[in-house]
Design an enzyme around this catalytic site. Structure first.
Site, PDB file in Angstrom:
ATOM      1  N   HIS A 197      40.443  40.251  40.910  1.00  0.00           N
ATOM      2  CA  HIS A 197      40.695  39.322  42.024  1.00  0.00           C
ATOM      3  C   HIS A 197      39.397  38.990  42.743  1.00  0.00           C
ATOM      4  CE1 HIS A 197      44.979  40.375  41.605  1.00  0.00           C
ATOM      5  NE2 HIS A 197      45.192  39.226  42.216  1.00  0.00           N
ATOM      6  N   LYS A 252      39.757  40.164  48.646  1.00  0.00           N
ATOM      7  CA  LYS A 252      41.070  40.849  48.608  1.00  0.00           C
ATOM      8  C   LYS A 252      40.961  42.210  49.289  1.00  0.00           C
ATOM      9  CE  LYS A 252      44.984  41.944  45.634  1.00  0.00           C
ATOM     10  NZ  LYS A 252      45.952  41.463  46.642  1.00  0.00           N
TER      11      LYS A 252
END
Ligand code: NAD
Length: 268
Positions: free
Chosen positions: A156, A160
């Site tokens: 990600h 995040k």
């Protein structure tokens, strides 16, 4: 026309959800909530999400707009405002769509008890492709069985806040279900140092963080002489936003209860 309020409206995910809600002919973007003191308070909901003006403005408390709302969408970071939003939506009898990840079990319990009288769709990943993937992983794990080692790898963007992703947990759980194992007992989150050989039952879960990656998940089944990999790559946040819009429509017709994306798609 279903009137939709979005909690976390200035965030990356909610911006895309707001845009698609605004574009949908049967949905009306009428509410947006941010934390008290946010720069977004008072801004027009349409302008904030790159659409035309709606005449509705961002507020700092769901309570003030919930009565003029038919469904509430919540994606916040950190997760605690999600529990508060669930309490307000639950008390007002409004369907709820929750995508927040990284909630601890106590927060999930508090949310579940707050929404017991309304339909609530709670999913770590609203992508239709990922929902299908969880079914494929469960089936593959069951068929391949104990001779194949299961490892989940996710990647990600650098912003995040939680790791591993809620989706990685969901995929590991799907594999554990297929293999009739308890993920709490067999999950291994990252490896470092003198780990010794891999145990047969463990399910490894690993998180990468880099750049602006929207979300990538690979489940690897490693056997002797072959490796099977099943992967999903999200190219834009719209994949989640499309699933949220579908969930709003589905939840508006559903009975009270806690649901996930498999329920929305009718996958058993
Ligand atoms: P983000 O940081 O861009 O947005 C979060 C928003 O929540 C921010 O605008 C923040 O100001 C707002 N917020 C914080 N406190 C608040 C409060 N008290 N009231 C109202 N709003 C408040 O993060 P993001 O990338 O949009 O992700 C948000 C969450 O959604 C994360 O948990 C992420 O993991 C999750 N997510 C889920 C899916 C899914 O499909 N389920 C997909 C992507 C992201």
């Amino acid at each position: 026309m279903t009137r939709v309020a979005i909690v976390g409206i200035a965030g990356r995910m909610c911006g895309r959800i707001a845009h698609l809600v605004h574009e949908a002919e049967d949905l009306d973007l009428t509410g947006g909530v941010e934390f008290p003191g946010s720069d977004a308070i008072g801004k027009d909901l349409g302008e904030l999400s790159g659409s035309e003006r709606t005449g509705h403005h961002v507020v700092d408390n769901l309570e003030t707009i919930v009565s003029a709302t038919d469904a509430v969408v919540v994606f916040t970071a950190p997760p605690d405002p999600t529990v508060t939003a669930a309490e307000i939506a639950g008390a007002a009898g409004k369907p709820l769509i929750v995508g927040t990840t990284g909630m601890i079990p106590e927060q999930i319990e508090a949310m579940t008890s707050a929404v017991k009288n309304v339909p609530c769709v709670f999913a770590p990943n609203f992508s239709i492709g990922v929902t299908v993937l969880t079914k494929l992983i469960e089936d593959a794990a069951r068929i391949l069985g104990n001779d194949y080692d299961v490892e989940v790898v996710e990647a990600h963007h650098r912003y995040k806040q939680d790791a591993p992703s809620g989706t990685a947990y969901a995929l590991a759980e799907a594999a554990a279900r297929g293999l009739e194992r308890d993920l709490n007992a067999v999950g291994v989150y990252g490896r470092h140092g003198d780990t010794g050989a891999r145990s047969q039952a463990e399910i490894g879960v690993h998180a990468l963080r880099a750049g602006d990656i929207v979300g990538e998940h690979t489940v690897m089944f490693g056997g002797i002489g072959e490796t099977v990999q099943i992967a999903h790559r999200a190219q834009s946040r719209d994949t989640f936003a499309v699933g949220v819009v579908r969930s709003i429509r589905w939840a508006s017709e559903a009975d009270a209860g806690m649901y996930n994306m498999r329920d929305v798609l009718g996958i058993s």
